[in-house]
Design a protein around this motif. Structure first.
Motif, PDB file in Angstrom:
ATOM      1  N   TRP A  93       8.432  58.080  12.384  1.00  0.00           N
ATOM      2  CA  TRP A  93       7.045  58.464  12.130  1.00  0.00           C
ATOM      3  C   TRP A  93       6.126  57.724  13.079  1.00  0.00           C
ATOM      4  CZ3 TRP A  93       3.182  55.389   9.402  1.00  0.00           C
ATOM      5  CH2 TRP A  93       2.023  56.106   9.070  1.00  0.00           C
ATOM      6  N   PRO A  99      -0.060  64.858  12.733  1.00  0.00           N
ATOM      7  CA  PRO A  99       1.105  65.068  11.848  1.00  0.00           C
ATOM      8  C   PRO A  99       1.969  66.246  12.280  1.00  0.00           C
ATOM      9  CG  PRO A  99      -0.835  64.578  10.547  1.00  0.00           C
ATOM     10  CD  PRO A  99      -1.316  64.726  11.959  1.00  0.00           C
ATOM     11  N   ASP A 280       1.779  61.350   5.610  1.00  0.00           N
ATOM     12  CA  ASP A 280       0.731  61.789   6.533  1.00  0.00           C
ATOM     13  C   ASP A 280      -0.625  61.859   5.834  1.00  0.00           C
ATOM     14  OD1 ASP A 280       2.338  62.100   8.880  1.00  0.00           O
ATOM     15  OD2 ASP A 280       3.186  63.919   8.005  1.00  0.00           O
TER      16      ASP A 280
END
Length: 637
Positions: A93, A99, A280
């Protein structure tokens, strides 16, 4: 009507000795309190969350949907086809990146505001004592007195105050636009009074707002996120209506006999997300909160910070622990601070534009310099709009849309109106049907001034095929309708959905901050949960309060499972006058445009309200319709 300041009197002390919670919208001596009428929404996929303090609503009987047999998704409708970007690994991530799609999530649609509030109450109660748990909320507005556990349960403010006492970190982000800023500052002060932190965030356009609506909780059940169309307000439950919309207030002042019926809840759609995508949403909150508390905002001098500012950083590993089968991408809008600078300064405008712009700018209190953009999105972000365009381009057969405004009919230098993409999809030989449900034009006309003409442009731009392939419906403005039709929901081929805070207009796609979730379930061994959500929404609207009042037979799954059949069912119900739905033939709405309210008040205060003045104002509005909106359009350049 009492001003927000006048309604901010101290409330009784909260439960457990908590400080008294004051909220400028918590009560209004002018309006009687109205008990909420139960939302007739069907249970959500995976089990509904009913109001625990209420008996089952006496509305049209609902039959639990049968477990469907093998129902393969449309050809090529695997989850990944709906996303332009390749999905990320749930364990990898990048917080600085827009995102990306990610698989392995659990998604539960919540198609009623009471259902959503009950789910949030459970999430707050699940936050553990002194275990580093947190509840973060971002909203356009917030009413601490909202009884999210039901009529006899505790309010949002009481539950948050109790959570703080248990060591849970509570933080809230609120909008600072002219509509909400002063009232939200009072709410933020109340949150700080019981130990939480809150920021009234001014990073927006002159005509923009912080419109994101989401909640993220770290609890004993893991990371739980919610996003969609609903804020926390008594008004959403129908307790006393919404004081922000003059059209409705004028109507009820003129028709007191129906005032008691405004208890119908708003129509809202939210989704509950567990899994890697939830991080997110968590990160979006952290980025915005820290930016609002940062030095660049202090220079502007219009950000109000209340209480502590510490935050718990997102934990992708914790969020990814929840297994699921749904691919999700969190999509957002953040404005580009470099766009429309001349317009923000009032330069390079025609005489007609200045006539509208300058009084509006003054009346809205927006003459002060605006802050720079976010450091994580220095040129803004339009992933919400881009995701919609891509999903529309991938659609082969059907589109279902619920929207409050539906006025995105003007292209700018930076982006084309969404009607162009829709026209291409509708023109495909295999495309069958598009169903559109919208708020009635009279209910939004005073706010938008040109809702009818902009909607006519929208429908005309859908192309010649739209006449046969597009059906449009709205609710009558009567006692049985939802008090406000507020959902912002798209469904493509019954396989992909977008649920969030963005209306179908340029502000939501370029100027306001927005957040939503794109999700697709490619499992071919059962009915798609996206299709189940669309069916539940159709049945909610078809089996409404008015249909029950005339004894109409409740529609079942068979009436809406096939999309074309569902459209025909809507047509027959609306044409027969059963229920509160109205057919709106494409391009037929002739509701007249009006002068924007702040400017109208200024003109009347200066020149009076004689018939001649009012006629001149109406004529000028019609002749300068395009120029008036160009001021707002230019912000999206």
């Amino acid at each position: 009507m009492a001003s927000p300041a006048a309604r901010a009197a101290a409330a009784p002390a909260g439960a457990g000795g908590m400080p008294a919670l004051r909220d400028p919208r918590a009560s209004d001596p002018v309006r009687p309190s109205i008990a909420p009428i139960a939302d007739p929404a069907r249970p959500a996929v995976g089990g509904g969350l009913a109001d625990p303090a209420k008996p089952a609503p006496a509305v049209v009987p609902q039959v639990a949907p049968p477990t469907p047999a093998h129902d393969p998704a449309p050809a090529g409708a695997a989850a990944g086809k709906w996303f332009k970007r390749a999905p990320r690994d749930p364990g990898i991530w990048n917080p600085k990146q827009v995102p990306l799609p990610v698989a392995g999530n659990l998604v539960q649609p919540l198609i009623g505001v009471l259902e959503y509030y009950a789910a949030v109450a459970a999430t707050i109660r699940d936050a553990r004592d002194h275990m580093g748990d947190s509840i973060y909320i971002a909203g356009w507005t917030l009413d601490l007195s909202t009884p999210i556990e039901g009529k006899h349960g505790k309010s949002l403010g009481e539950l948050l105050a109790e959570a703080v006492q248990r060591g849970v970190e509570v933080r809230v982000l609120l909008d600072s636009s002219h509509h909400n800023g002063p009232a939200n500052a009072v709410v933020a002060a109340n949150i700080a009074a019981f130990g939480g932190g809150a920021v009234v965030d001014n990073l927006r356009y002159i005509f923009g707002s912080q419109h994101q609506k989401f909640l993220i909780g770290r609890t004993k059940g893991g990371i739980v996120a919610y996003c969609g169309s609903a804020d926390f307000e008594n008004a959403r439950m129908g307790r006393y209506g919404n004081g922000g919309h003059i059209v409705k207030l004028d109507y009820f002042n003129a028709h007191p006999e129906v005032y008691k019926h405004v208890g119908n809840p708003w129509h809202e759609v939210m989704v509950r997300i567990q899994g890697a995508a939830a991080v997110d949403i968590w990160q979006t909150f952290v980025l915005r909160y820290r930016a609002a508390c940062g030095p660049q905002m202090a220079l502007v001098g219009k950000v109000a910070i209340f209480g502590p500012t510490s935050l718990i950083d997102p934990s992708p590993a914790v969020a990814a622990m929840t297994p699921g089968q749904v691919m999700v991408q969190i999509v957002r809008t953040f404005p580009n601070p470099r766009a429309g600078i001349d317009v923000l300064q009032g330069a390079s405008l025609t005489g007609a534009q200045k006539f509208f712009y300058e009084p509006l700018k003054s009346a809205l209190g927006m003459s002060a310099p605006q802050p720079a953009g976010y450091d994580f999105a220095p040129a803004g972000e339009t992933s919400y709009y881009e995701a919609l365009l891509y999903a529309i381009s991938q659609t082969e057969h059907t589109i279902y849309l619920e929207d409050q405004y539906l006025v995105d009919a003007v292209s700018t230098k930076a982006r084309t109106a969404i009607t162009a993409a829709l026209a291409r999809a509708i023109a495909k030989p295999g495309f069958k049907k598009m169903i559109i449900l919208i708020a009635g034009t009279p209910t939004i006309q005073d706010e938008l001034a040109q809702a009818a003409s902009r909607r006519r442009e929208f429908f005309l731009q859908l192309g010649s095929a739209a006449a046969a392939k597009v059906s449009v419906f709205w609710y009558k403005f009567d006692m049985h309708s939802p008090y406000w039709f507020h959902s912002k929901t798209w469904v493509f081929d019954d396989a992909c959905a977008v649920v969030g805070s963005a209306n179908c207009n340029r502000r939501s796609y370029a100027c306001d901050s927005e957040l939503g979730a794109v999700f697709a379930d490619g499992n071919r061994d059962r009915m798609s949960m996206v299709k189940r959500m669309r069916m539940d929404l159709c049945l909610k609207h078809l089996n409404n309060h008015a249909a029950a009042s005339v004894g109409a037979t409740a529609h079942q799954d068979s009436a809406v499972e096939d999309f074309v059949t569902a459209a025909a069912t809507f047509d027959s119900v609306a044409a027969a006058g059963i229920g509160t739905l109205v057919v709106a033939p494409i391009g037929s709405d002739m509701t007249p445009d009006v002068t924007p309210k702040p400017l109208r008040e200024k003109i009347i205060a200066t020149f009076g309200s004689s018939a001649a003045v009012l006629k001149t104002m109406a004529d000028f509005t019609r002749s300068t319709r395009k120029e008036q909106w160009d001021v707002i359009d230019a912000q999206a350049q």
